[in-house]
Scaffold this active site. Sequence first.
Site, PDB file in Angstrom:
ATOM      1  N   PHE A 196       0.868  -1.181   0.000  1.00 49.31           N
ATOM      2  CA  PHE A 196       0.000   0.000   0.000  1.00 49.31           C
ATOM      3  C   PHE A 196       0.904   1.229   0.000  1.00 49.31           C
ATOM      4  CE2 PHE A 196      -2.399   3.543   1.582  1.00 49.31           C
ATOM      5  CZ  PHE A 196      -3.575   3.436   0.861  1.00 49.31           C
ATOM      6  N   ASP A 222       9.660   3.039   1.591  1.00 48.49           N
ATOM      7  CA  ASP A 222       8.461   3.783   1.946  1.00 48.49           C
ATOM      8  C   ASP A 222       8.273   3.674   3.459  1.00 48.49           C
ATOM      9  OD1 ASP A 222       5.925   4.716   2.511  1.00 48.49           O
ATOM     10  OD2 ASP A 222       4.976   3.783   0.767  1.00 48.49           O
ATOM     11  N   LYS A 245       3.019  11.499   6.814  1.00 49.41           N
ATOM     12  CA  LYS A 245       2.212  11.297   8.018  1.00 49.41           C
ATOM     13  C   LYS A 245       2.770  12.014   9.238  1.00 49.41           C
ATOM     14  CE  LYS A 245      -0.073   7.072   6.411  1.00 49.41           C
ATOM     15  NZ  LYS A 245      -1.332   7.723   6.026  1.00 49.41           N
TER      16      LYS A 245
END
Length: 402
Positions: free
Chosen positions: A141, A226, A255
């Site tokens: 994801f 990531d 984030k």
Amino acid sequence: MSATETAIASAEAHSAHNYHPLPVVVASAEGAWMTDVEGRRYLDLLAGYSALNFGHGNPRLIDAAKAQLERVTLTSRAFHHDRFADFCTQLAELCSMEMVLPMNTGAEAVETAVKTARKWGYRVKGVPDGMAKIIVASDNFHGRTTTIVSFSTDPEARADYGPYTPGFEIVPYGDLTALREAMTENTVAVLLEPIQGEAGVLVPPAGYLPGVRELTRERNVLFIADEIQSGLGRTGKTFALEHEGVVPDMYLLGKALGGGVVPVSAVVSSAEILGVFRPGEHGSTFGGNPLACAVALEVIAMLRAGEFQERAAELGDHLHRELGLLVGGGAVETVRGRGLWAGVDIAPALGTGREISERLLAERVLVKDTHGSTIRIAPPLVISKEDLDWGLDRLRTVLSVP
């Protein structure tokens, strides 16, 4: 109708149904706790998918944002501003890298990494134009843009968005042999999550990530990590790759970099790699804006002290020890993760992940499900041990275990 029912009905009527939120309407939050429109308090064990590593309304971050709001919030990259150089310098130092390319969202960071890897492949590695390949892992994801969902293996995220972007090779996560076999002279990068969050907090086999690093070096291929969910303290280290002693060619961050205050993301790499860009070839109106830089600089300062990483490691050991005691009793099948991050596979006979999340909501605990009967636990790193234990007690209640 109650205030909660009224707000939910209005949202259902006037917003697209691309999410299925739990039936709670948050009005305020502080630390690890959120309060709904009717005054009920809930323990947050999701932390905005790790965007709230430092808790809701962290005073240091709010003060940094307030101070910057009174000065300047946006200049665009047409001009320099007085927070930009410090942000890039300090983030590069935190990552032991040389250059930073700031964006806003995690998906933008991933898109930027794809463009960087391809441009590096053509200008530095010498791959023929239009032939660059990037290898990714199944169950990944990385975001929801049309390019990113083109290499997703999740039918829900991918269906009905074609035609899909070519140039990606998907191999099983954790399988070095498959990765080696997929590499060709036209491979420019391997893009991986060191821990797959959306897939259920999947930790790869020991030796896999060092093996990826060795293989990419050997084949002159970029290793792109990531760390948008796994980085910035979540696993008990600044970066999840540190657990394996691995340094990638490129970090993707987001984030928690914005502290739950503003969207901030970044690609961090070497001068050779990010140096492939020339003026006008990539950009963002809001990327690296003064407000974002001010908040992110405070995040970097907090991480430099190391206390959040230490706290995540210590409380994470406690979390996994307590969750491990639930395995084998018929309620919990498996627990995975690192630090204050866990994927918990509930026995399907007890309910789906959504149903377990709803039962925890009734107990004033907020978690989120993923894939069948799996729930994710990722509290803010500021959570107290007492509050964490209170949440775990509510989980035991829901699972009917002592």
